[in-house]
Design an enzyme around this catalytic site. Structure first.
Site, PDB file in Angstrom:
ATOM      1  N   HIS A   1       0.846  -1.192   0.000  1.00 38.18           N
ATOM      2  CA  HIS A   1       0.000   0.000   0.000  1.00 38.18           C
ATOM      3  C   HIS A   1       0.888   1.250   0.000  1.00 38.18           C
ATOM      4  O   HIS A   1       2.030   1.219   0.487  1.00 38.18           O
ATOM      5  CB  HIS A   1      -0.902   0.013   1.237  1.00 38.18           C
ATOM      6  CG  HIS A   1      -2.058  -0.937   1.145  1.00 38.18           C
ATOM      7  ND1 HIS A   1      -3.147  -0.878   1.985  1.00 38.18           N
ATOM      8  CD2 HIS A   1      -2.304  -1.966   0.288  1.00 38.18           C
ATOM      9  CE1 HIS A   1      -4.009  -1.837   1.668  1.00 38.18           C
ATOM     10  NE2 HIS A   1      -3.523  -2.512   0.644  1.00 38.18           N
TER      11      HIS A   1
ATOM     12  N   GLU B   1       0.914   3.988   1.756  1.00 39.22           N
ATOM     13  CA  GLU B   1       1.419   4.485   3.045  1.00 39.22           C
ATOM     14  C   GLU B   1       2.587   3.650   3.546  1.00 39.22           C
ATOM     15  O   GLU B   1       3.589   4.184   4.049  1.00 39.22           O
ATOM     16  CB  GLU B   1       0.313   4.459   4.111  1.00 39.22           C
ATOM     17  CG  GLU B   1      -0.926   5.275   3.788  1.00 39.22           C
ATOM     18  CD  GLU B   1      -2.017   4.434   3.140  1.00 39.22           C
ATOM     19  OE1 GLU B   1      -1.724   3.697   2.166  1.00 39.22           O
ATOM     20  OE2 GLU B   1      -3.165   4.514   3.593  1.00 39.22           O
TER      21      GLU B   1
ATOM     22  N   CYS C   1      -6.235   2.222   5.661  1.00 41.14           N
ATOM     23  CA  CYS C   1      -6.831   0.969   6.152  1.00 41.14           C
ATOM     24  C   CYS C   1      -6.210   0.652   7.519  1.00 41.14           C
ATOM     25  O   CYS C   1      -5.292   1.333   7.978  1.00 41.14           O
ATOM     26  CB  CYS C   1      -6.578  -0.170   5.160  1.00 41.14           C
ATOM     27  SG  CYS C   1      -4.879  -0.788   5.164  1.00 41.14           S
TER      28      CYS C   1
ATOM     29  N   CYS D   1      -2.401   0.043   7.441  1.00 35.11           N
ATOM     30  CA  CYS D   1      -1.606   1.271   7.300  1.00 35.11           C
ATOM     31  C   CYS D   1      -1.712   2.146   8.549  1.00 35.11           C
ATOM     32  O   CYS D   1      -0.737   2.787   8.956  1.00 35.11           O
ATOM     33  CB  CYS D   1      -2.038   2.023   6.045  1.00 35.11           C
ATOM     34  SG  CYS D   1      -1.562   1.114   4.540  1.00 35.11           S
TER      35      CYS D   1
END
Lengths: 148, 148
Positions: B57, B59, B87, B90
């Site tokens: 992801h 992040e 999410c 993260c």
């Protein structure tokens, strides 16, 4: 010699071997193993200090490694073993990767995911906890005592 | 020409550029930027499909990159910008990395961390949401419409 019994304790002992390796490297002693149809497809231990990277937890690295091995984003038919209850980051990673089952050793009341919510894993993921819990917890305890 | 105003909208626009790049690559369009003393030290976009890695992801990759740049596990004096509410994985990663501030664009009621707990970030981390929210959300909406 008989083949080893491929049960939860067997795989958790492999996780403990990874965790001991972490301790030897000055890392918080947590190890993770991913097993697919009785075959170990990933093993990892914490490397946050060596890499100066707080995302380098055992579970995250094992997940990345297993997905790479399987060529799939989903860890169908896989069990993830980890010596200590996952933190919220790793629980979130487990949610996305969807292993069929997660097994951990010792609970971690301070940093474990269940402090925030018990619903973080995908609802279909099966959970077992407490496998070799004393050995897993003792490794953490003695590591932090030795660092004082 | 005047120097650009280095405010939240400016940095979120850089995040949107990353998110658009993700969409072009067939990835869910989310971008992240980490800024330290008005300097961009990391930028990333989702790469889960290309890498077959659900930990890739925006992040997480931006955090790893910023920690590597700073040579530090803690993102002191840093702001993390991300186009969509993080999410739970993260958010957990942000908890460990401890940026001083987190700014996101659009809320994500389905997969955002606040569905599980609003307490996941470190308690000292400052939070701002809603920066260019419409643009950030529209990018997601049009991506998913185009994939139907």
């Amino acid at each position: 010699m008989n083949a080893p019994l491929l049960n939860d304790e067997y795989f958790m002992r492999l996780g403990l071997t990874e965790a001991r390796q972490a301790a030897e490297e000055g890392e918080i002693p947590i190890g993770a193993i991913i097993v697919c149809n009785d075959k170990v497809i990933a093993r990892a231990h914490n490397r946050s200090e060596a890499l100066l990277d707080t995302t380098a937890h055992a579970e995250l690295m094992a997940i990345t490694s297993a997905q790479n091995y399987l060529g799939s984003k989903f860890l169908t038919d896989c069990t993830l073993y980890v010596t200590i209850e996952p933190c919220v980051m790793c629980a979130g990673a487990i949610r996305w990767a969807r292993p069929t089952r997660v097994v951990w050793g010792a609970d971690e009341p301070k940093s474990g995911f269940s402090r925030f919510s018990k619903e973080i894993f995908h609802p279909k993921t099966l959970i077992t906890s407490g496998v070799l819990a004393d050995e897993c917890a003792e490794l953490m305890r003695s590591f932090f005592v030795s660092r004082r």
